[in-house]
Design a protein around this motif. Structure first.
Motif, PDB file in Angstrom:
ATOM      1  N   GLY B 398      60.604  23.557 -29.367  1.00 32.67           N
ATOM      2  CA  GLY B 398      60.784  24.692 -30.405  1.00 32.67           C
ATOM      3  C   GLY B 398      59.468  25.590 -30.707  1.00 32.67           C
ATOM      4  N   PHE B 399      58.396  25.118 -29.847  1.00 31.28           N
ATOM      5  CA  PHE B 399      57.132  25.987 -30.286  1.00 31.28           C
ATOM      6  C   PHE B 399      57.271  27.041 -29.210  1.00 31.28           C
ATOM      7  N   GLU B 400      56.879  28.403 -29.941  1.00 32.13           N
ATOM      8  CA  GLU B 400      56.715  29.596 -28.877  1.00 32.13           C
ATOM      9  C   GLU B 400      55.271  29.659 -27.963  1.00 32.13           C
ATOM     10  N   TRP B 401      55.479  29.827 -26.732  1.00 33.25           N
ATOM     11  CA  TRP B 401      54.461  29.524 -25.803  1.00 33.25           C
ATOM     12  C   TRP B 401      53.958  30.985 -25.463  1.00 33.25           C
ATOM     13  N   ARG B 402      52.711  31.318 -25.801  1.00 34.29           N
ATOM     14  CA  ARG B 402      52.310  32.817 -25.595  1.00 34.29           C
ATOM     15  C   ARG B 402      51.076  32.650 -24.617  1.00 34.29           C
ATOM     16  N   HIS B 403      50.605  34.260 -24.472  1.00 33.95           N
ATOM     17  CA  HIS B 403      49.534  34.338 -23.786  1.00 33.95           C
ATOM     18  C   HIS B 403      48.340  33.934 -24.375  1.00 33.95           C
ATOM     19  N   SER B 404      47.030  34.170 -23.863  1.00 37.02           N
ATOM     20  CA  SER B 404      45.806  33.810 -24.473  1.00 37.02           C
ATOM     21  C   SER B 404      45.359  34.879 -25.054  1.00 37.02           C
ATOM     22  N   GLY B 405      44.490  34.536 -26.433  1.00 36.93           N
ATOM     23  CA  GLY B 405      43.812  35.670 -27.198  1.00 36.93           C
ATOM     24  C   GLY B 405      43.722  34.742 -28.561  1.00 36.93           C
ATOM     25  N   CYS B 406      42.875  35.477 -29.358  1.00 38.94           N
ATOM     26  CA  CYS B 406      42.436  35.077 -30.524  1.00 38.94           C
ATOM     27  C   CYS B 406      43.631  34.682 -31.476  1.00 38.94           C
ATOM     28  N   SER B 407      44.587  35.730 -31.470  1.00 35.81           N
ATOM     29  CA  SER B 407      45.905  35.522 -32.135  1.00 35.81           C
ATOM     30  C   SER B 407      45.815  35.386 -33.764  1.00 35.81           C
ATOM     31  N   MET B 408      46.364  34.396 -34.156  1.00 32.98           N
ATOM     32  CA  MET B 408      46.461  34.015 -35.535  1.00 32.98           C
ATOM     33  C   MET B 408      45.070  33.287 -36.242  1.00 32.98           C
ATOM     34  N   CYS B 409      44.121  33.328 -35.248  1.00 32.15           N
ATOM     35  CA  CYS B 409      42.805  32.673 -35.752  1.00 32.15           C
ATOM     36  C   CYS B 409      42.309  33.793 -36.791  1.00 32.15           C
ATOM     37  N   ILE B 410      42.474  35.003 -36.277  1.00 32.65           N
ATOM     38  CA  ILE B 410      42.066  36.024 -37.002  1.00 32.65           C
ATOM     39  C   ILE B 410      43.004  37.030 -37.463  1.00 32.65           C
ATOM     40  N   ALA B 411      43.973  36.799 -36.842  1.00 28.11           N
ATOM     41  CA  ALA B 411      45.186  37.777 -37.257  1.00 28.11           C
ATOM     42  C   ALA B 411      45.144  39.341 -37.226  1.00 28.11           C
ATOM     43  N   MET B 412      44.287  39.580 -35.930  1.00 28.18           N
ATOM     44  CA  MET B 412      44.000  41.187 -35.853  1.00 28.18           C
ATOM     45  C   MET B 412      45.263  41.753 -34.913  1.00 28.18           C
ATOM     46  N   ASN B 413      45.974  40.884 -34.353  1.00 26.83           N
ATOM     47  CA  ASN B 413      46.826  41.369 -33.593  1.00 26.83           C
ATOM     48  C   ASN B 413      48.374  41.565 -34.411  1.00 26.83           C
ATOM     49  N   ASP B 414      49.528  41.372 -33.744  1.00 30.06           N
ATOM     50  CA  ASP B 414      50.801  41.155 -34.445  1.00 30.06           C
ATOM     51  C   ASP B 414      50.903  39.765 -35.172  1.00 30.06           C
ATOM     52  N   ASP B 415      50.047  38.763 -34.907  1.00 26.78           N
ATOM     53  CA  ASP B 415      50.379  37.392 -35.346  1.00 26.78           C
ATOM     54  C   ASP B 415      49.670  37.210 -36.743  1.00 26.78           C
ATOM     55  N   TYR B 416      50.287  37.467 -37.771  1.00 28.20           N
ATOM     56  CA  TYR B 416      49.856  37.069 -39.041  1.00 28.20           C
ATOM     57  C   TYR B 416      51.162  36.530 -39.875  1.00 28.20           C
ATOM     58  N   LEU B 417      50.412  35.808 -41.114  1.00 27.83           N
ATOM     59  CA  LEU B 417      51.324  35.279 -42.032  1.00 27.83           C
ATOM     60  C   LEU B 417      51.660  36.240 -43.146  1.00 27.83           C
ATOM     61  N   GLN B 418      52.654  35.904 -43.862  1.00 27.37           N
ATOM     62  CA  GLN B 418      52.982  36.893 -45.053  1.00 27.37           C
ATOM     63  C   GLN B 418      52.326  36.208 -46.360  1.00 27.37           C
ATOM     64  N   PRO B 419      52.324  36.860 -47.223  1.00 33.70           N
ATOM     65  CA  PRO B 419      51.558  36.445 -48.520  1.00 33.70           C
ATOM     66  C   PRO B 419      52.213  35.227 -48.775  1.00 33.70           C
ATOM     67  N   GLY B 420      51.493  34.146 -49.385  1.00 35.95           N
ATOM     68  CA  GLY B 420      51.751  32.866 -49.856  1.00 35.95           C
ATOM     69  C   GLY B 420      52.297  31.927 -48.651  1.00 35.95           C
ATOM     70  N   GLU B 421      52.362  32.287 -47.254  1.00 36.92           N
ATOM     71  CA  GLU B 421      52.766  31.486 -46.321  1.00 36.92           C
ATOM     72  C   GLU B 421      51.599  30.408 -46.022  1.00 36.92           C
ATOM     73  N   ARG B 422      52.283  29.213 -45.654  1.00 40.49           N
ATOM     74  CA  ARG B 422      51.106  28.328 -45.468  1.00 40.49           C
ATOM     75  C   ARG B 422      51.085  27.486 -44.007  1.00 40.49           C
ATOM     76  N   CYS B 423      50.005  27.657 -43.393  1.00 40.04           N
ATOM     77  CA  CYS B 423      49.822  27.173 -42.011  1.00 40.04           C
ATOM     78  C   CYS B 423      48.923  26.028 -41.944  1.00 40.04           C
ATOM     79  N   ALA B 424      49.447  25.425 -41.218  1.00 41.26           N
ATOM     80  CA  ALA B 424      48.354  24.156 -40.444  1.00 41.26           C
ATOM     81  C   ALA B 424      47.898  24.806 -39.220  1.00 41.26           C
ATOM     82  N   SER B 425      46.580  24.806 -39.051  1.00 37.42           N
ATOM     83  CA  SER B 425      45.933  25.442 -38.079  1.00 37.42           C
ATOM     84  C   SER B 425      44.910  24.726 -37.255  1.00 37.42           C
ATOM     85  N   THR B 426      44.910  24.934 -36.005  1.00 34.45           N
ATOM     86  CA  THR B 426      43.749  24.406 -35.242  1.00 34.45           C
ATOM     87  C   THR B 426      42.343  25.249 -35.382  1.00 34.45           C
ATOM     88  N   SER B 427      42.322  26.298 -36.022  1.00 36.20           N
ATOM     89  CA  SER B 427      41.167  27.383 -35.853  1.00 36.20           C
ATOM     90  C   SER B 427      40.164  26.834 -36.661  1.00 36.20           C
TER      91      SER B 427
END
Ligand code: SF4
Lengths: 202, 468
Positions: B398-427
């Motif tokens: 059930g994971f989404e499999w993506r192309h490469s990039g910084c993505s949610m490490c810095i959330a400069m593209n379309d991958d970002y959390l909504q306020p208050g959302e909690r993320c376990a992150s390897t960044s």
């Protein structure tokens, strides 16, 4: 680069430790390709609410600190990323100098390349200045880079240390490229001796 | 008696004038879309060229869409930045890996992968996590845009030498404990400014036993302790990794290089300005609870009380972090539910990281309340993970499999959390707003994040039931 010789201006304090570059300039504003205009986005997530309206609680939005040009900050100010967008934003907003007990290292170097003066002062002195900005309305400081002195109109006077090369650079408004380009011969000489196994991409 | 840092430094001094910073030579300049447009502009304005296009290489990573990498970029500014980068590279004759091409990826992932990062080199990039490349015994650090312009124009940089800090980790990392836990633990001990003004050399058995990928994870986060750079002396592990990589030296040059690389270590009894020693055996899985990487505890610990902080200022910072994170003291890390899991970034999105995470995921399903994504560090990693069947394990769970990039490490593209959302992150950064305004980030290792995605909350990976 703009010179910095002497500056007198209103001081404001954001005295928290470890304010990182993501706070100074949130990354949604890193996509711009110019150096100017970043002042509008300085401390964006603190300065504005979700709808882009100014947050009245935030210190830079308070009338008495309007037009402040000297920022007093906590230790390790500017930690985090290497992006020069953070100093650009501070400068563009109108800050000319930042005083703190310590700074993030890359941020420190970047700031001087932008024409911002960063002064490291002992925490005790910083605290005194923070209190003054809080108790005295329109509190101003004067920073003289020639004599390396910071003073106010109430008898405060403190000298500071700064790397001589960086000081010269600000006093004269010089950039590092012109300095390095004086040594073209040395660079070519160095290049002629580089080991052959080092990778080339072309 | 010279340290590894002294040796690399000495061999790169182009000119040194008494009382002035040193001019050092840069062997490799990595560039990306975010920190270069103003530098190229500067060159144009002063009519300068790129001195060594053959030592400069670019990639696109920060603003790249990872869902469908070829989709048009909706954000006007991001699109403009990408287009400007392309145009600049073409105009100045700089090679770059365009979006979706074979070697494109996060700047600190693609370069080591093709063998461009080698021992004894100086490497810079307008990006603080350039410290990653220190894993090969290269002096590598992040620079600002004015300095990017400097290097483009002169292939040199004005620098002041840093001090030497030795971090020696003896013993062995226990089962389930990774390079990520090690570096988080170190930062927790020395603080986010603990290495300010220093270049760190990591040494000791626990470092020797790390793979190249693990070493990169450690060096990557040196900057989070305030260090100028991180370094690990090259050894057989390094040489094995490099051998036959596209840009590694070949034949006789390889032999010559090896002879030289073997000299790249700190002499016995070198004088370090500061030494920090610790034992690997004591380290448990680490998870951050606050808004700096130093606000970290072991998975079975409770969130600390602000009153335990060193001083009043730290206390306030603690309090503020707890409020931002929506947590209270004495809460157990394992009781915190997450709604997002991100496996990615230049810290932990190499093939080994994905293998570790896939092992945990295999045979399980992502928790129904969790959205989970895997963003490989490069297109090469992506292809390899697909050929090894890892991608399938992730998508079946059930994971989404993506192309490469910084993505949610810095959330400069379309991958970002909504306020208050909690993320376990390897960044690598859990700063306020890093993954989106009001986002709450907990940093951990790939295995720990994978397990959290499945359980819906953090669990001690050492108790995980692996299904084979
Ligand atoms: S993955 Fe994150 S830390 Fe690494 S280069 Fe990209 S934004 Fe920076």
């Amino acid at each position: 680069m703009q010179k910095f010789i002497k500056h007198k201006g209103k001081a404001v304090a954001i005295f928290q430790p470890n304010i990182d570059t993501d706070q100074i300039l949130p990354k949604q504003f890193l996509k711009r390709i110019d150096k100017t205009g970043f002042g509008n986005f300085l401390f964006y997530d603190w300065r504005f609410d979700e709808n882009g309206n100014p947050n009245p609680e935030f210190i830079l939005n308070q009338e008495r600190y309007k037009d402040a040009s000297i920022l007093i900050a906590g230790k390790n100010f500017g930690s985090g990323s290497s992006r020069e967008h953070a100093p650009w934003a501070l400068f563009d907003y109108g800050f000319r100098a930042i005083l703190a007990p310590s700074f993030g290292e890359i941020f420190y170097n970047n700031s001087f390349n932008v024409g911002l003066l960063l002064v490291t002062l002992p925490e005790g002195i910083i605290k005194t200045l923070v209190e003054k900005t809080e108790t005295l309305e329109h509190y101003e400081l004067e920073i003289d880079l020639q004599t390396k002195q910071i003073s106010d109109d109430f008898g405060f006077n403190e000298s500071f240390e700064i790397d001589e090369f960086k000081r010269e650079k600000l006093l004269k408004g010089l950039d590092d490229i012109s300095f390095i380009l004086q040594f073209q011969d040395q660079i070519s000489e160095y290049e002629s001796k580089r080991p052959l196994w080092m990778p080339k991409v072309l | 008696m010279r340290t590894l840092y002294d040796k690399i430094w000495d061999s790169h001094v182009v000119y040194q004038e008494e009382g002035k910073p040193t001019i050092i030579y840069i062997d490799l300049h990595l560039i990306h879309e975010v920190t270069t447009p103003q530098a190229f502009d500067g060159l144009r304005k002063s009519n300068r060229k790129v001195r060594r296009p053959d030592l400069t290489i670019g990639t696109m990573d920060h603003s790249v869409p990872t869902k469908n990498i070829f989709s048009p970029i909706k954000d006007y500014f991001a699109d403009l930045q990408i287009k400007t980068f392309r145009k600049n590279c073409e105009e100045f004759g700089v090679k770059f890996f365009d979006i979706g091409t074979e070697n494109q990826g996060i700047v600190h992932v693609f370069a080591p992968e093709i063998g461009l990062t080698q021992p004894g080199m100086t490497i810079v990039c307008g990006d603080s996590h350039t410290s990653t490349h220190g894993a090969f015994g290269a002096l590598a650090f992040g620079i600002g845009t004015s300095e990017v312009e400097q290097v483009l124009a002169t292939q040199c940089l004005l620098q002041k030498k840093s001090k030497n800090l030795l971090i020696k980790i003896s013993g062995k990392l226990g089962f389930g404990i990774t390079a990520k836990d090690l570096i988080l633990y170190i930062i927790g001990r020395i603080g986010t400014d603990g290495a300010n003004g220093y270049v760190i050399e990591y040494a000791g058995d626990a470092i020797k036993n790390l793979s190249m990928e693990g070493r990169m994870t450690v060096c990557n986060m040196s900057i989070e302790a305030g260090a100028r750079a991180g370094l690990i002396a090259p050894d057989e592990v390094t040489f094995d990794y490099l051998k036959d990589k596209p840009f590694a030296p070949k034949g006789e040059l390889w032999e010559k290089a090896i002879d030289y690389w073997q000299t790249l270590k700190s002499d016995d009894d070198s004088a370090f300005d500061k030494i920090f020693e610790l034992e690997a055996d004591k380290i448990e899985p680490q998870v951050t609870w606050g808004t700096t990487p130093a606000m970290v505890i072991s998975v079975n610990d409770e969130i600390p009380d602000p009153s335990t902080a060193k001083n009043e200022l730290e206390q306030q910072a603690f309090q503020r972090a707890l409020e931002y994170m929506g947590l209270e003291p004495a809460r157990k890390i394992t009781e915190i539910s997450i709604n997002y899991a991100f496996i990615g970034s230049c810290t932990n999105a190499r093939i080994e990281d994905l293998r570790e995470a896939a092992k945990v995921v295999k045979g399980y399903k992502v928790h129904p309340k969790v959205k989970a994504i895997v963003v490989p560090g490069s297109e090469t990693v992506k292809r390899q993970a697909e050929s090894e069947g890892l991608a399938k394990i992730f998508t079946e769970a059930g994971f989404e499999w993506r192309h490469s990039g910084c993505s949610m490490c810095i959330a400069m593209n379309d991958d970002y959390l909504q306020p208050g959302e909690r993320c376990a992150s390897t960044s690598n950064r859990n700063f306020e707003g890093r993954q989106g305004r009001g986002s709450r980030t907990h940093l951990a290792s790939p295995a720990m994040v994978a397990a959290a995605a499945i359980a819906g909350h953090f669990v001690d990976i050492r108790n995980w039931k692996f299904k084979d």
